[in-house]
Design an enzyme around this catalytic site. Structure first.
Site, PDB file in Angstrom:
ATOM      1  N   HIS A 209       0.798  -1.240   0.000  1.00  0.00           N
ATOM      2  CA  HIS A 209       0.000   0.000   0.000  1.00  0.00           C
ATOM      3  C   HIS A 209       0.825   1.282   0.000  1.00  0.00           C
ATOM      4  CE1 HIS A 209       1.038  -0.030   4.236  1.00  0.00           C
ATOM      5  NE2 HIS A 209       0.644   1.215   4.299  1.00  0.00           N
TER       6      HIS A 209
HETATM    7  C1  UD1 Z   1      -1.857   5.681   6.062  1.00  0.00           C
HETATM    8  C2  UD1 Z   1      -0.507   6.103   6.658  1.00  0.00           C
HETATM    9  C3  UD1 Z   1       0.497   4.979   6.466  1.00  0.00           C
HETATM   10  C4  UD1 Z   1      -0.032   3.651   6.985  1.00  0.00           C
HETATM   11  C5  UD1 Z   1      -1.375   3.372   6.321  1.00  0.00           C
HETATM   12  C6  UD1 Z   1      -1.990   2.072   6.773  1.00  0.00           C
HETATM   13  C7  UD1 Z   1       0.046   8.508   6.533  1.00  0.00           C
HETATM   14  C8  UD1 Z   1       0.867   9.509   5.825  1.00  0.00           C
HETATM   15  N1  UD1 Z   1       0.034   7.266   5.987  1.00  0.00           N
HETATM   16  O1  UD1 Z   1      -1.671   5.522   4.653  1.00  0.00           O
HETATM   17  O2  UD1 Z   1       1.678   5.306   7.167  1.00  0.00           O
HETATM   18  O3  UD1 Z   1       0.893   2.639   6.715  1.00  0.00           O
HETATM   19  O4  UD1 Z   1      -2.257   4.446   6.627  1.00  0.00           O
HETATM   20  O5  UD1 Z   1      -3.187   1.840   6.118  1.00  0.00           O
HETATM   21  O6  UD1 Z   1      -0.533   8.811   7.546  1.00  0.00           O
HETATM   22  N2  UD1 Z   1      -9.175   5.295   2.196  1.00  0.00           N
HETATM   23  C9  UD1 Z   1     -10.369   4.658   2.199  1.00  0.00           C
HETATM   24  N3  UD1 Z   1     -10.932   4.360   3.406  1.00  0.00           N
HETATM   25  C10 UD1 Z   1     -10.359   4.688   4.586  1.00  0.00           C
HETATM   26  C11 UD1 Z   1      -9.141   5.350   4.559  1.00  0.00           C
HETATM   27  C12 UD1 Z   1      -8.542   5.645   3.364  1.00  0.00           C
HETATM   28  O7  UD1 Z   1     -10.937   4.346   1.160  1.00  0.00           O
HETATM   29  O8  UD1 Z   1     -10.927   4.370   5.649  1.00  0.00           O
HETATM   30  C13 UD1 Z   1      -8.547   5.597   0.888  1.00  0.00           C
HETATM   31  C14 UD1 Z   1      -8.820   7.000   0.429  1.00  0.00           C
HETATM   32  O9  UD1 Z   1      -8.943   6.982  -0.948  1.00  0.00           O
HETATM   33  C15 UD1 Z   1      -7.534   7.734   0.805  1.00  0.00           C
HETATM   34  C16 UD1 Z   1      -6.509   6.648   0.618  1.00  0.00           C
HETATM   35  O10 UD1 Z   1      -7.151   5.434   1.002  1.00  0.00           O
HETATM   36  O11 UD1 Z   1      -7.334   8.839   0.009  1.00  0.00           O
HETATM   37  C17 UD1 Z   1      -5.277   6.832   1.458  1.00  0.00           C
HETATM   38  O12 UD1 Z   1      -5.612   7.000   2.846  1.00  0.00           O
HETATM   39  P1  UD1 Z   1      -4.624   7.808   3.819  1.00  0.00           P
HETATM   40  O13 UD1 Z   1      -5.089   7.737   5.214  1.00  0.00           O
HETATM   41  O14 UD1 Z   1      -4.354   9.171   3.257  1.00  0.00           O
HETATM   42  O15 UD1 Z   1      -3.251   7.046   3.665  1.00  0.00           O
HETATM   43  P2  UD1 Z   1      -2.908   5.490   3.653  1.00  0.00           P
HETATM   44  O16 UD1 Z   1      -2.368   5.147   2.320  1.00  0.00           O
HETATM   45  O17 UD1 Z   1      -4.011   4.657   4.210  1.00  0.00           O
END
Ligand code: UD1
Length: 364
Positions: A209
Site C-alpha cells: 500500500h
Molecule cells: C496511512 C498512513 C500509512 C499507513 C497506512 C496504513 C500517513 C501519511 N500514511 O496511509 O503510514 O501505513 O495508513 O493503512 O498517515 N481510504 C479509504 N478508506 C479509509 C481510509 C482511506 O478508502 O478508511 C482511501 C482513500 O482513498 C484515501 C486513501 O485510502 O485517500 C489513502 O488513505 P490515507 O489515510 O491518506 O493514507 P494510507 O495510504 O491509508
C-alpha cells in the site's frame, strides 16, 4: 492523571490497544481515546476497534481523507478544540501517520506533556511521508518510547537526553501475543477465508500500500511481475488496501490466477492467514515486526526500512522494488528460514506495562 491516547489510521489501532488495556490497571489514570478519523471505512477502522477489544472512541474528529496538508490541518483544528476543553495532563501519540504528527504539534503548542510511542525509527528517506511525521513528532515530544537500540542511537544523535528515551519493547508485539492467544480460542471457521486457507498447501501472504509502490505505474507493474512469478511456486493471499484497489483499477493492473485478491481484513483474520504463510511479502512497517516476533520469513518490498533490527535478527530480507531483486530476496528468504531467526530484546509482550510505569512517574 488525565490522558488522551491518539489513534487515526489502521496501524495505530494495534498500538493503542495494549496501552489502553494497561491504563485500566491504574485507578488514578483517566485514559480516553481520540480517534482522528484518518481511516473511517468500517473495514479500516471500526472492525479493528471491535477485533482489538477497544471501546468506542471518546472523541471522534472525523478528519477523513485528503491531501497531506488538508488532512493534517483538519486533525489539528479538531484536536486543539478537544485539548482546550479537556485540559489533558498528557497526550500519547503512536507510530508515524499524519494523525501522530498533527496531534503531537497541537499538544506541544498548548504546553501539554507529549509522549511518542515507537519513537526514533528512521528510514533516512525523506520522500516517505512517514519519515517526515517521525522527525517532526520526535522534534517536539518530551518522552520517547522505543522498540530497538538503533532508535535510541537516532534520538541521542538528534540531541535528545538519555533520560527522555526509554527502550521498552514493542506494543505491536504486546498486541500480537494477546491476539494470538484469543485467536487460538476462537472459532476460526467464521473467517470468510477459512475454506480457502484449508484448500491451499504452501502459500505466501502479500500486502502492498505504500504510495511509492502503488502510485507509480512502472514500480507497481515491476512488483506485479515478481509476485506473478512467485505465484508459479505457491498461491498468494493478498488483502487489498483501498489505496491499492484504486490504483489497480486506474492502471488496469491484473495478477495471475493464483494471486487471491481479498478485501481488507480485520486484525485477527489477517493474523490467521499470515501466521501460517511460508513467506510474507510486504511493504508494511508493522508486518516486518510481527513476522519477526513469530519468526516467519518476510520479504520487504521497499528500498529501506526504519526497522533494521528485523533484518539483523534474520527474519526480514530487504528486497527493493525491482522485479529481479524481489525474486532474489524471495529465494534468499526461503533459504534463511532454514536456519531460523532470533526475537529482538524486550519484544516479550510487556511493553505497555513498562510504558505506563514511566508515564505514571512522569505525569503523576
Ligand atoms: C496511512 C498512513 C500509512 C499507513 C497506512 C496504513 C500517513 C501519511 N500514511 O496511509 O503510514 O501505513 O495508513 O493503512 O498517515 N481510504 C479509504 N478508506 C479509509 C481510509 C482511506 O478508502 O478508511 C482511501 C482513500 O482513498 C484515501 C486513501 O485510502 O485517500 C489513502 O488513505 P490515507 O489515510 O491518506 O493514507 P494510507 O495510504 O491509508
Amino acid at each position: 492523571m488525565n490522558v488522551l491516547l491518539v489513534a487515526g489510521a489502521r496501524p495505530n489501532f494495534m498500538k493503542i490497544a495494549p496501552l489502553y488495556r494497561e491504563s485500566r490497571r491504574y485507578p488514578d489514570v483517566r485514559c480516553r481515546i481520540v480517534h482522528t478519523g484518518q481511516h473511517y471505512d468500517y473495514v479500516m477502522s471500526q472492525a479493528f476497534f471491535e477485533d482489538l477489544e477497544l471501546p468506542a472512541p471518546d472523541f471522534f474528529l472525523e478528519a477523513g481523507s485528503g491531501s497531506h496538508a488538508h488532512q493534517t490541518a483538519k486533525i489539528m483544528v479538531a484536536f486543539e478544540e478537544v485539548c482546550e476543553r479537556e485540559h489533558p495532563d498528557l497526550v500519547v501519540v503512536v507510530g508515524d501517520v499524519n494523525s501522530t504528527l498533527a496531534c503531537g504539534i497541537v499538544a506541544k503548542k498548548l504546553w501539554i506533556l507529549l509522549a511518542h510511542v515507537e519513537a526514533g525509527l528512521r528510514s533516512f528517506d525523506r520522500r516517505m511521508p512517514e519519515e517526515i511525521n517521525r522527525l517532526v513528532t520526535d522534534a517536539v515530544s518530551d518522552l520517547f518510547f522505543v522498540t530497538e537500540e538503533r532508535a535510541v542511537e537516532n534520538l541521542v544523535r538528534e540531541g535528545k537526553l538519555e533520560e527522555q528515551v526509554h527502550q521498552v519493547g514493542n506494543v505491536m508485539i504486546d498486541n500480537l501475543h494477546h491476539q494470538l492467544e484469543r485467536l487460538n480460542r476462537d472459532d476460526q471457521t467464521r473467517f470468510p477465508s477459512f475454506e480457502l486457507k484449508k484448500r491451499l498447501g504452501d502459500y505466501a501472504f502479500l500486502t502492498l500500500h505504500r504510495p511509492s509502490n502503488v502510485d507509480s505505474r512502472e514500480v507497481f507493474q515491476g512488483i506485479v511481475k515478481a509476485v506473478d512469478r512467485i505465484s508459479e511456486e505457491m498461491d498468494i493471499l493478498f488483502p487489498v488496501h483501498p489505496r491499492t484497489r484504486e490504483t489497480m483499477s486506474r492502471f488496469d493492473v491484473r495478477f495471475s490466477d493464483r494471486v487471491h485478491l481479498l478485501p481488507p481484513l480485520g486484525f485477527r483474520e489477517s493474523l490467521f492467514l499470515w501466521k501460517d504463510a511460508r513467506v510474507v511479502l510486504t511493504d508494511s512497517g508493522g508486518l516486518q515486526e510481527e513476522t519477526t516476533a513469530l519468526s516467519i520469513p518476510c520479504v520487504t518490498i521497499r528500498e529501506n526500512t526504519e526497522r533494521p533490527i528485523t533484518v539483523e535478527v534474520g527474519s526480514n530480507v530487504l528486497a527493493g522494488t525491482e522485479t529481479g531483486k524481489i525474486l532474489d530476496a524471495y529465494g534468499q528468504s526461503l533459504k534463511r528460514a532454514e536456519s531460523g531467526s532470533a526475537v529482538p530484546p524486550l519484544w516479550d509482550g510487556r511493553a505497555a506495562e513498562r510504558i505506563w510505569r514511566v508515564l505514571v512517574g512522569a505525569g503523576g
